[in-house]
Design a protein around this motif. Sequence first.
Motif, PDB file in Angstrom:
ATOM      1  N   GLN A  94     -50.950 -12.370   8.737  1.00 64.42           N
ATOM      2  CA  GLN A  94     -51.000 -12.076   7.506  1.00 64.42           C
ATOM      3  C   GLN A  94     -51.471 -10.812   7.036  1.00 64.42           C
ATOM      4  OE1 GLN A  94     -53.616 -15.186   5.831  1.00 64.42           O
ATOM      5  NE2 GLN A  94     -51.967 -16.967   6.164  1.00 64.42           N
ATOM      6  N   ALA A  95     -52.519 -10.311   7.777  1.00 62.83           N
ATOM      7  CA  ALA A  95     -53.149  -9.115   7.679  1.00 62.83           C
ATOM      8  C   ALA A  95     -51.962  -8.010   7.922  1.00 62.83           C
ATOM      9  CB  ALA A  95     -54.373  -8.905   8.551  1.00 62.83           C
ATOM     10  N   GLU A  96     -51.383  -8.269   9.108  1.00 63.86           N
ATOM     11  CA  GLU A  96     -50.154  -7.307   9.436  1.00 63.86           C
ATOM     12  C   GLU A  96     -49.188  -7.175   8.526  1.00 63.86           C
ATOM     13  OE1 GLU A  96     -47.590  -5.844  13.215  1.00 63.86           O
ATOM     14  OE2 GLU A  96     -49.520  -6.683  13.863  1.00 63.86           O
ATOM     15  N   LEU A  97     -48.807  -8.355   7.960  1.00 58.12           N
ATOM     16  CA  LEU A  97     -47.609  -8.484   7.137  1.00 58.12           C
ATOM     17  C   LEU A  97     -48.138  -7.560   5.978  1.00 58.12           C
ATOM     18  CD1 LEU A  97     -44.917  -9.557   5.985  1.00 58.12           C
ATOM     19  CD2 LEU A  97     -46.426 -11.477   5.281  1.00 58.12           C
ATOM     20  N   ALA A  98     -49.267  -7.774   5.439  1.00 61.27           N
ATOM     21  CA  ALA A  98     -49.797  -6.920   4.275  1.00 61.27           C
ATOM     22  C   ALA A  98     -49.856  -5.177   4.633  1.00 61.27           C
ATOM     23  CB  ALA A  98     -51.258  -7.314   4.009  1.00 61.27           C
ATOM     24  N   TRP A  99     -50.227  -5.156   5.751  1.00 61.27           N
ATOM     25  CA  TRP A  99     -50.174  -3.684   6.104  1.00 61.27           C
ATOM     26  C   TRP A  99     -48.934  -3.005   6.194  1.00 61.27           C
ATOM     27  CZ3 TRP A  99     -48.379  -1.976  10.938  1.00 61.27           C
ATOM     28  CH2 TRP A  99     -48.479  -0.627  11.265  1.00 61.27           C
ATOM     29  N   ARG A 100     -47.776  -3.874   6.717  1.00 59.52           N
ATOM     30  CA  ARG A 100     -46.407  -3.380   6.757  1.00 59.52           C
ATOM     31  C   ARG A 100     -45.782  -3.247   5.477  1.00 59.52           C
ATOM     32  NH1 ARG A 100     -43.485  -4.097  12.147  1.00 59.52           N
ATOM     33  NH2 ARG A 100     -45.237  -4.150  13.587  1.00 59.52           N
ATOM     34  N   GLN A 101     -46.150  -4.369   4.541  1.00 56.92           N
ATOM     35  CA  GLN A 101     -45.745  -4.195   3.222  1.00 56.92           C
ATOM     36  C   GLN A 101     -46.201  -3.175   2.475  1.00 56.92           C
ATOM     37  OE1 GLN A 101     -46.854  -8.255   1.720  1.00 56.92           O
ATOM     38  NE2 GLN A 101     -44.862  -9.017   2.003  1.00 56.92           N
ATOM     39  N   ALA A 102     -47.474  -2.664   2.676  1.00 57.36           N
ATOM     40  CA  ALA A 102     -48.024  -1.536   2.046  1.00 57.36           C
ATOM     41  C   ALA A 102     -47.478  -0.306   2.339  1.00 57.36           C
ATOM     42  CB  ALA A 102     -49.591  -1.486   2.226  1.00 57.36           C
ATOM     43  N   LEU A 103     -47.398  -0.063   3.628  1.00 58.30           N
ATOM     44  CA  LEU A 103     -46.576   1.009   4.147  1.00 58.30           C
ATOM     45  C   LEU A 103     -45.153   1.181   3.582  1.00 58.30           C
ATOM     46  CD1 LEU A 103     -47.851   1.298   7.749  1.00 58.30           C
ATOM     47  CD2 LEU A 103     -48.752   2.399   5.885  1.00 58.30           C
ATOM     48  N   SER A 104     -44.384  -0.086   3.646  1.00 58.08           N
ATOM     49  CA  SER A 104     -42.859  -0.016   3.355  1.00 58.08           C
ATOM     50  C   SER A 104     -42.661   0.350   1.789  1.00 58.08           C
ATOM     51  CB  SER A 104     -42.241  -1.437   3.463  1.00 58.08           C
ATOM     52  OG  SER A 104     -42.800  -2.401   2.518  1.00 58.08           O
TER      53      SER A 104
ATOM     54  N   VAL B 203     -42.884   4.980   4.977  1.00 55.80           N
ATOM     55  CA  VAL B 203     -43.838   5.310   6.045  1.00 55.80           C
ATOM     56  C   VAL B 203     -43.786   4.368   7.166  1.00 55.80           C
ATOM     57  CG1 VAL B 203     -46.625   5.401   6.310  1.00 55.80           C
ATOM     58  CG2 VAL B 203     -45.602   6.425   4.371  1.00 55.80           C
ATOM     59  N   LEU B 204     -43.424   3.090   6.821  1.00 52.64           N
ATOM     60  CA  LEU B 204     -43.274   2.140   7.749  1.00 52.64           C
ATOM     61  C   LEU B 204     -42.047   2.541   8.561  1.00 52.64           C
ATOM     62  CD1 LEU B 204     -44.060  -0.694   8.882  1.00 52.64           C
ATOM     63  CD2 LEU B 204     -42.506  -1.677   7.516  1.00 52.64           C
ATOM     64  N   ASP B 205     -40.860   3.103   8.225  1.00 51.94           N
ATOM     65  CA  ASP B 205     -39.833   3.338   8.963  1.00 51.94           C
ATOM     66  C   ASP B 205     -40.430   4.500  10.204  1.00 51.94           C
ATOM     67  OD1 ASP B 205     -37.986   1.979   7.377  1.00 51.94           O
ATOM     68  OD2 ASP B 205     -37.520   3.665   6.139  1.00 51.94           O
ATOM     69  N   ILE B 206     -41.116   5.434   9.576  1.00 48.05           N
ATOM     70  CA  ILE B 206     -41.687   6.263  10.612  1.00 48.05           C
ATOM     71  C   ILE B 206     -42.738   5.807  11.651  1.00 48.05           C
ATOM     72  CG2 ILE B 206     -42.989   8.587  10.701  1.00 48.05           C
ATOM     73  CD1 ILE B 206     -41.600   9.429   8.030  1.00 48.05           C
ATOM     74  N   VAL B 207     -43.581   4.731  11.077  1.00 48.54           N
ATOM     75  CA  VAL B 207     -44.537   4.265  12.014  1.00 48.54           C
ATOM     76  C   VAL B 207     -43.529   3.474  13.167  1.00 48.54           C
ATOM     77  CG1 VAL B 207     -46.114   2.298  12.280  1.00 48.54           C
ATOM     78  CG2 VAL B 207     -46.396   4.161  10.396  1.00 48.54           C
TER      79      VAL B 207
ATOM     80  N   VAL C 215     -34.758  10.973  15.236  1.00 47.28           N
ATOM     81  CA  VAL C 215     -33.407  11.130  15.171  1.00 47.28           C
ATOM     82  C   VAL C 215     -32.764   9.629  15.682  1.00 47.28           C
ATOM     83  CG1 VAL C 215     -31.604  11.924  16.422  1.00 47.28           C
ATOM     84  CG2 VAL C 215     -33.398  13.436  15.345  1.00 47.28           C
ATOM     85  N   ARG C 216     -33.330   9.010  16.624  1.00 49.39           N
ATOM     86  CA  ARG C 216     -32.748   7.870  17.381  1.00 49.39           C
ATOM     87  C   ARG C 216     -32.812   6.695  16.059  1.00 49.39           C
ATOM     88  NH1 ARG C 216     -35.388   9.864  21.586  1.00 49.39           N
ATOM     89  NH2 ARG C 216     -37.457   8.599  21.417  1.00 49.39           N
ATOM     90  N   ALA C 217     -33.952   6.662  15.274  1.00 53.43           N
ATOM     91  CA  ALA C 217     -34.249   5.854  14.276  1.00 53.43           C
ATOM     92  C   ALA C 217     -33.214   5.853  13.152  1.00 53.43           C
ATOM     93  CB  ALA C 217     -35.615   5.820  14.041  1.00 53.43           C
ATOM     94  N   GLY C 218     -32.709   7.134  12.896  1.00 54.31           N
ATOM     95  CA  GLY C 218     -31.690   7.457  11.862  1.00 54.31           C
ATOM     96  C   GLY C 218     -32.387   8.000  10.770  1.00 54.31           C
ATOM     97  N   ILE C 219     -33.647   8.529  11.071  1.00 56.17           N
ATOM     98  CA  ILE C 219     -34.622   9.054  10.149  1.00 56.17           C
ATOM     99  C   ILE C 219     -34.166  10.512   9.715  1.00 56.17           C
ATOM    100  CG2 ILE C 219     -36.910   9.544   9.312  1.00 56.17           C
ATOM    101  CD1 ILE C 219     -37.795   7.021  10.757  1.00 56.17           C
TER     102      ILE C 219
ATOM    103  N   GLN D 134     -44.559   3.035   0.550  1.00 55.36           N
ATOM    104  CA  GLN D 134     -44.642   4.420   0.477  1.00 55.36           C
ATOM    105  C   GLN D 134     -43.491   5.025   0.945  1.00 55.36           C
ATOM    106  OE1 GLN D 134     -47.614   5.576  -1.155  1.00 55.36           O
ATOM    107  NE2 GLN D 134     -47.791   3.298  -1.619  1.00 55.36           N
ATOM    108  N   THR D 135     -43.111   6.040   0.286  1.00 59.52           N
ATOM    109  CA  THR D 135     -41.960   7.082   0.804  1.00 59.52           C
ATOM    110  C   THR D 135     -42.292   8.260   1.099  1.00 59.52           C
ATOM    111  OG1 THR D 135     -41.140   7.522  -1.331  1.00 59.52           O
ATOM    112  CG2 THR D 135     -40.314   5.338  -0.724  1.00 59.52           C
ATOM    113  N   ILE D 136     -41.468   8.921   1.830  1.00 60.67           N
ATOM    114  CA  ILE D 136     -41.734  10.406   2.110  1.00 60.67           C
ATOM    115  C   ILE D 136     -41.774  11.304   0.625  1.00 60.67           C
ATOM    116  CG2 ILE D 136     -40.562  12.513   3.047  1.00 60.67           C
ATOM    117  CD1 ILE D 136     -42.376  10.562   4.846  1.00 60.67           C
ATOM    118  N   ALA D 137     -40.611  10.708  -0.150  1.00 60.46           N
ATOM    119  CA  ALA D 137     -40.390  11.493  -1.690  1.00 60.46           C
ATOM    120  C   ALA D 137     -41.913  11.231  -2.316  1.00 60.46           C
ATOM    121  CB  ALA D 137     -39.438  10.885  -2.396  1.00 60.46           C
ATOM    122  N   GLY D 138     -42.579  10.148  -2.263  1.00 58.86           N
ATOM    123  CA  GLY D 138     -43.930   9.805  -2.889  1.00 58.86           C
ATOM    124  C   GLY D 138     -44.781  10.690  -2.466  1.00 58.86           C
ATOM    125  N   ILE D 139     -45.065  10.654  -1.210  1.00 58.96           N
ATOM    126  CA  ILE D 139     -46.094  11.666  -0.477  1.00 58.96           C
ATOM    127  C   ILE D 139     -45.971  13.205  -0.885  1.00 58.96           C
ATOM    128  CG2 ILE D 139     -47.011  12.300   1.571  1.00 58.96           C
ATOM    129  CD1 ILE D 139     -46.308   9.599   2.859  1.00 58.96           C
ATOM    130  N   ALA D 140     -44.563  13.344  -0.700  1.00 63.67           N
ATOM    131  CA  ALA D 140     -44.353  14.984  -1.079  1.00 63.67           C
ATOM    132  C   ALA D 140     -44.744  15.186  -2.414  1.00 63.67           C
ATOM    133  CB  ALA D 140     -42.885  15.258  -0.839  1.00 63.67           C
TER     134      ALA D 140
END
Length: 161
Positions: free
Chosen positions: A120-130, A76-80, A50-54, A132-138
């Motif tokens: 660089q690894a963290e950037l790749a990880w964050r980009q991958a999570l960004s 997914v990144l928003d949630i993480v 809620v605080r994050a506006g999700i 993926q959406t909740i709609a896509g997982i659903a």
Amino acid sequence: MKMGQGVEWALHCCVNMSWSPSGEAVNSARLAELYKLPSAYLNKQLQALVRAGILSSVSGPRGGFQLARRPEKITVLDIVLAIEGPEPAFRCESILGNSPDADQLEDYVRSCLVSQTMRQAELAWRQALSRQTIAGIAASVERKFPTAKKDTLQRLMPARG
């Protein structure tokens, strides 16, 4: 890297909420019961969303939580980040600056190859999570488990009277 279990809980709950009818809130106690989770701790995770506006919180007898944005707009990144915070997973402490031949004016966070590799690894990880959406997982869940949406909603949504 290890994330807290709240990330998993929040992701599942958001997928469930993406299935709820528009304008209808999902009760956190029902979510906790569905997954056999401690209700108070799950509620803390949902409040972070809620605080994050999700999510938005709805009070009243049919209250609970609902998505504050369309599921296509929640990554997914928003949630993480909402649960774990925005700090990087790797924190360079510039220990090269402690070595005998170190240049005290050098920015080892930027020049250290270990630091660069980890960033660089963290950037790749964050980009991958960004991506993926909740709609896509659903949608993936619905393709793989065709009755999941209906079964979940029967457990979470109060019967109409």
